[in-house]
Design an enzyme around this catalytic site. Structure first.
Site, PDB file in Angstrom:
ATOM      1  N   ASP A 187      38.952  36.911  36.598  1.00  0.00           N
ATOM      2  CA  ASP A 187      38.602  37.454  37.959  1.00  0.00           C
ATOM      3  C   ASP A 187      40.084  38.276  38.613  1.00  0.00           C
ATOM      4  O   ASP A 187      39.672  39.106  39.513  1.00  0.00           O
ATOM      5  CB  ASP A 187      38.276  36.313  39.086  1.00  0.00           C
ATOM      6  N   ASP A 194      43.869  35.104  45.024  1.00  0.00           N
ATOM      7  CA  ASP A 194      42.760  35.667  45.559  1.00  0.00           C
ATOM      8  C   ASP A 194      43.005  36.361  46.877  1.00  0.00           C
ATOM      9  O   ASP A 194      42.075  36.926  47.612  1.00  0.00           O
ATOM     10  CB  ASP A 194      41.793  34.854  46.069  1.00  0.00           C
TER      11      ASP A 194
END
Length: 425
Positions: A205, A143
């Site tokens: 993602d 992330d």
């Protein structure tokens, strides 16, 4: 002899007159066609100008919302994450190395500066960006792309903060350290986050994080970063999508052989259901990959998964949190998915060559923005965010029918992109 000359002159005159009539008729036809084409062009221009008027309203709504919320958000050790159902103010969470949403709030401020050119937004964006420079060394998860690029990437590109370059390149190298060449993807989660599986885990993602790698590769970073991003996109394209072009959320690969071991949709309704934001990540991701590579296979794939997504949408263009529950009116919506796709579609509309597809994607984006900016989804007068009615992870029991910071980020990015399109026209 004289009569023959007169007769000959008459026929020559008649031929010339007929030729003149033909030319005149042809001119009338061409003029009619030209006027019709001009009329059609004026209709398109008129429609887009009308949309520009609405765009100003949506932008001003966002600006007024920030003017309300920014004075409240003074703790630089935290960032706004969500607004709970029936609440007004942002719930802030610590700027922790494991919290993936920290970059979106400074990213919103950078986009507001880009739209308005008001220095106060730039000052606020700098202040909110530079508090987590140390995050550039994160290797615990994927992330880092979400955390660093909306903040430092926009700061470099929009704010002209060239000193952010080394921070971004270091961040890209940290992300690349999670790439497994045996698998062909960047490892997304640790196995603690998905205890059912013990090997290499990649989620859809992760496609968004590739933008950090592409940026670094063309701004002084190692060229291998480009190759890692492309390989990840190719592997995900091969394994992460069903034959109908809907996406799985999570895949487990064998760490050594690269074989796909399991497929799962952790944040969706069921293991094999069609999680709407997962599809949105794919649309945005492959549109971005085409922009960075100009490899037509990525553009073709972006169109296929986009067309599937559009075919599943309800009338208001905002999906339920999972497409498999969309027929139940009691199921919550996910405005964040709509915002992500609206932003991606504006980009995609500029890449496709077919005029019909260009207009189709452009108009779909406008409809999404109109819907998000409407009273049904707008937070104006109700809460401090831009948008309401997003769903983070209903299957996990949290962030259900709330405002989410990343929904606001992709919404204002869409508004910024739309304004740039009008300016370029």
């Amino acid at each position: 002899m004289k009569s023959r000359l007169i007769s000959k002159g008459y026929w020559n005159f008649k031929k010339e007159l007929m030729l003149l009539f033909k030319i005149l008729f042809l001119c009338i036809i061409l003029c009619f066609i030209g006027c019709k084409e001009k009329s059609n062009k004026e209709i398109v221009t008129s429609n887009r100008s009308l949309e520009a008027f609405n765009l100003n309203k949506y932008i001003n709504d966002c600006k007024s919302q920030l003017e309300i919320s920014v004075p409240k958000l003074t703790d630089l050790s935290k960032h706004p994450r969500l607004i709970e159902t029936d609440s007004i103010e942002w719930k802030e969470v610590p700027n922790d190395r494991l919290v993936w949403t920290s970059g979106f709030y400074p990213g919103i401020l950078w986009y507001m500066y880009n739209i308005t050119k008001e220095e106060k937004w730039k000052r606020e964006a700098i202040k909110r960006t530079e508090v987590f420079e140390d995050f550039k060394t994160i290797t615990e998860h994927h992330d880092i792309g979400f955390m660093m690029f909306p903040a430092y990437g926009n700061g470099y590109e929009i704010g002209g903060k060239k000193e952010y370059k080394d921070i971004l390149i270091t961040s890209a190298n940290s992300l690349a350290s999670r790439f497994n060449p045996n698998v062909g993807t960047i490892k997304s989660w640790s196995n603690k986050m998905h205890p059912r599986w013990q090997q290499h885990i990649t989620i859809i993602d992760n496609m968004l994080n590739l933008e950090l790698l592409f940026w670094a590769a063309k701004n002084g970073g190692d060229k291998s970063l480009y190759n890692i991003a492309v390989t990840h996109a190719e592997t995900t394209m091969k394994n992460h999508f069903r034959p109908d072009y809907t996406s799985w959320h999570v895949l487990e690969y064998d760490t050594i052989t690269g074989k796909v071991l399991n497929k799962h949709t952790k944040q969706g309704y069921a293991d094999n259901s069609r999680w709407s934001r997962g599809q949105a990540w794919g649309i945005y991701g492959y549109t971005m990959v085409y922009r960075e590579t100009r490899d037509k296979k990525f553009l073709d794939f972006a169109q296929k998964i986009t067309d599937k997504y559009l075919s599943l949408l309800p009338e208001d263009m905002v999906p339920a949190w999972d497409f498999d529950v969309q027929n139940n009116p009691k199921e919550e919506k996910d405005a964040s998915a709509a915002a992500i796709v609206a932003s991606a579609l504006l980009d995609l509309s500029t890449f496709v060559k077919n005029k019909v597809d260009q207009e189709r994607y452009y108009q779909a984006a406008l409809k999404m923005i109109k819907s998000l900016g409407s009273d049904k989804y707008s937070a104006v007068g109700k809460a401090d965010s831009f948008l309401l009615h997003s769903t983070g992870a209903k299957s996990l029991g949290h962030e259900i029918d709330v405002a989410l910071i990343y929904a606001d980020y992709y919404y204002i990015e869409a508004l910024s992109r739309l304004k740039n399109l009008y300016k370029n026209q």
